[in-house]
Write a protein that holds these residues in place. Structure first.
Motif, mmCIF file in Angstrom:
data_model
loop_
_atom_site.group_PDB
_atom_site.id
_atom_site.type_symbol
_atom_site.label_atom_id
_atom_site.label_comp_id
_atom_site.label_asym_id
_atom_site.label_seq_id
_atom_site.Cartn_x
_atom_site.Cartn_y
_atom_site.Cartn_z
ATOM 1 N N ASP A 77 0.818 -1.210 0.000
ATOM 2 C CA ASP A 77 0.000 0.000 0.000
ATOM 3 C C ASP A 77 0.852 1.261 0.000
ATOM 4 O O ASP A 77 0.331 2.374 0.041
ATOM 5 N N HIS A 96 6.576 -10.341 2.119
ATOM 6 C CA HIS A 96 6.779 -11.349 1.079
ATOM 7 C C HIS A 96 6.687 -10.632 -0.265
ATOM 8 O O HIS A 96 5.889 -9.697 -0.425
ATOM 9 N N ASP A 140 5.164 -11.274 -2.792
ATOM 10 C CA ASP A 140 3.815 -11.240 -3.364
ATOM 11 C C ASP A 140 2.922 -10.204 -2.684
ATOM 12 O O ASP A 140 1.768 -10.000 -3.105
ATOM 13 N N GLY A 141 3.430 -9.553 -1.631
ATOM 14 C CA GLY A 141 2.697 -8.488 -0.960
ATOM 15 C C GLY A 141 1.558 -8.938 -0.076
ATOM 16 O O GLY A 141 0.823 -8.110 0.458
ATOM 17 N N GLN A 142 1.409 -10.242 0.126
ATOM 18 C CA GLN A 142 0.263 -10.744 0.880
ATOM 19 C C GLN A 142 0.561 -11.003 2.353
ATOM 20 O O GLN A 142 -0.358 -11.091 3.167
ATOM 21 N N SER A 143 1.843 -11.131 2.714
ATOM 22 C CA SER A 143 2.195 -11.477 4.089
ATOM 23 C C SER A 143 3.332 -10.603 4.591
ATOM 24 O O SER A 143 4.250 -10.255 3.832
ATOM 25 N N ARG A 177 4.422 -14.448 11.031
ATOM 26 C CA ARG A 177 3.880 -14.065 9.730
ATOM 27 C C ARG A 177 2.459 -13.577 9.949
ATOM 28 O O ARG A 177 1.680 -14.216 10.686
ATOM 29 N N THR A 230 -1.121 -11.436 8.062
ATOM 30 C CA THR A 230 -1.786 -10.915 6.876
ATOM 31 C C THR A 230 -1.855 -9.395 6.989
ATOM 32 O O THR A 230 -1.531 -8.812 8.025
ATOM 33 N N LEU A 231 -2.294 -8.742 5.922
ATOM 34 C CA LEU A 231 -2.332 -7.279 5.916
ATOM 35 C C LEU A 231 -3.318 -6.714 6.931
ATOM 36 O O LEU A 231 -3.187 -5.559 7.342
ATOM 37 N N ASP A 232 -4.304 -7.518 7.349
ATOM 38 C CA ASP A 232 -5.262 -7.025 8.338
ATOM 39 C C ASP A 232 -4.787 -7.275 9.771
ATOM 40 O O ASP A 232 -5.501 -6.993 10.728
#
Length: 345
Positions: free
Chosen positions: A25, A67, A69-72, A85, A87-89
């Motif tokens: 983001d 990561h 991939d931007g997901q973690s 690890r 998540t974005l939330d």
């Protein structure tokens, strides 16, 4: 008599800023091991957008990385020795003990291959590990201590992979910038990396104080922070270095945003700044005391008492009447003869 409350000094918004990294983001994610949280900050105005703390399973984060991939988001809890690890939330999806002193963490990206995750130990341990990004309980030691060599890397701190696939970073204890061949999964770990060539010294000049972070910028050079406030540019091939700018001592980590703009954190004072190409600094989030604890007063003439505050990495001296900060004394993380160690009280 009626008591009057008067604030004479205020601290930083964040209780020490350590590892920093830009998310998908393009917001700045900030680890604070003393604050016990990860802060998401608007890189333009310093507004805190959200924080993940103890209630979210984040206890004492020192460094973090996304990561590819931007997901973690992966983070190291130096307080517990766990790597996590989320998540974005802010949902923690894996949290595993690896070793005491988990600290810098980064990914190696090679086109056509799965990203590889690496982490090193500082202060409470020494060594380098590779971790399985999909299962943090699965990891291997690359460099580990032995009874004859308890500090094989000398606290390998915030690092980055170079274009040659080697891992570049500072040795806090040895006061050098070094690079490491991370090898492959299944390799036998070494306890003598400089002896067998796994690690080599890139720059070992005598004027390093405590180098703490090294990242490659868009200019292809290593930007290296020294805790004493100096920001250097280092050619990773020749080892030559050039002083870029000088900031307030207490530097900890750095990150480049999607535009290649440099941001720097300060562990001792809790600030975040942006550094322009000219070397001029722009404050994003102001600094100050990060964890004021013990207070002592030395009475003075005319009511001008000297107020001393123990503040983890620094001891502050304020004018008791005006609140003006008159002195700041450095507390050393690694004890040194005739020098102040971390002042809590």
């Amino acid at each position: 008599s009626k008591a009057v409350l008067k604030t004479i000094a205020k601290g930083a918004k964040i209780h020490g800023t350590n590892g920093i990294y830009f998310g998908p983001d393009d917001n700045l994610y900030i680890a604070s091991f003393y604050g016990g949280n990860i802060t998401v900050m608007n890189k333009q105005n310093g507004k805190i957008l959200k924080q993940f703390g103890v209630g979210d399973g984040v206890l004492g984060p020192d460094d973090l990385v996304f990561h590819p991939d931007g997901q973690s988001l992966y983070f190291t809890d130096i307080i517990t020795g766990f790597v996590g690890r989320m998540t974005l939330d802010g949902t923690v999806t894996d949290y595993q003990y690896v070793a005491d002193g988990v600290n810098p963490i980064t990914f190696l990206e090679v086109e056509g291959e799965e990203p590889r995750l690496f982490m090193a130990l500082d202060f409470q341990g020494d060594g380098l590990f590779e971790l399985d990004p999909d299962n943090l309980s699965n990891f291997r030691a690359i460099i580990e201590p032995s009874t004859t060599n308890p500090f094989p890397l000398g606290f390998f701190n915030a690092f980055d992979f170079g274009p040659d696939g080697r891992l570049y970073g500072p040795s806090f204890l040895f006061k050098q910038v070094v690079s490491v061949d991370v090898g492959e999964w299944g390799d036998t770990p070494t306890s003598d990396p400089f002896g067998d060539g796994t690690a080599i010294v890139v720059n070992g000049d005598d004027d390093w104080d405590y180098p703490v972070a090294a990242k490659f910028g868009p200019d292809g050079l290593l930007t290296v922070l020294d805790q004493n406030g100096k920001v250097w540019k280092v050619n990773h091939e020749t080892g030559t270095k050039t002083l870029f700018t000088t900031l307030q001592p207490g530097l900890d980590n750095l990150a480049f945003d999607s535009d290649g703009t440099l941001y720097v954190s300060n562990a001792d004072f809790g600030w975040i700044i942006q550094i322009l190409p000219s070397g001029q600094a722009r404050t994003i989030s102001g600094g100050g005391m990060i964890g004021p604890q013990g207070v002592a007063v030395l009475p003075g003439a005319n009511g001008k008492d000297a107020v001393f505050v123990g503040n983890v990495f620094r001891m502050h001296q304020f004018n008791g009447l005006s609140g003006k900060e008159e002195e700041v004394y450095k507390g050393y993380l690694v004890p040194e003869t005739d020098k102040l160690t971390m002042p809590f009280a």
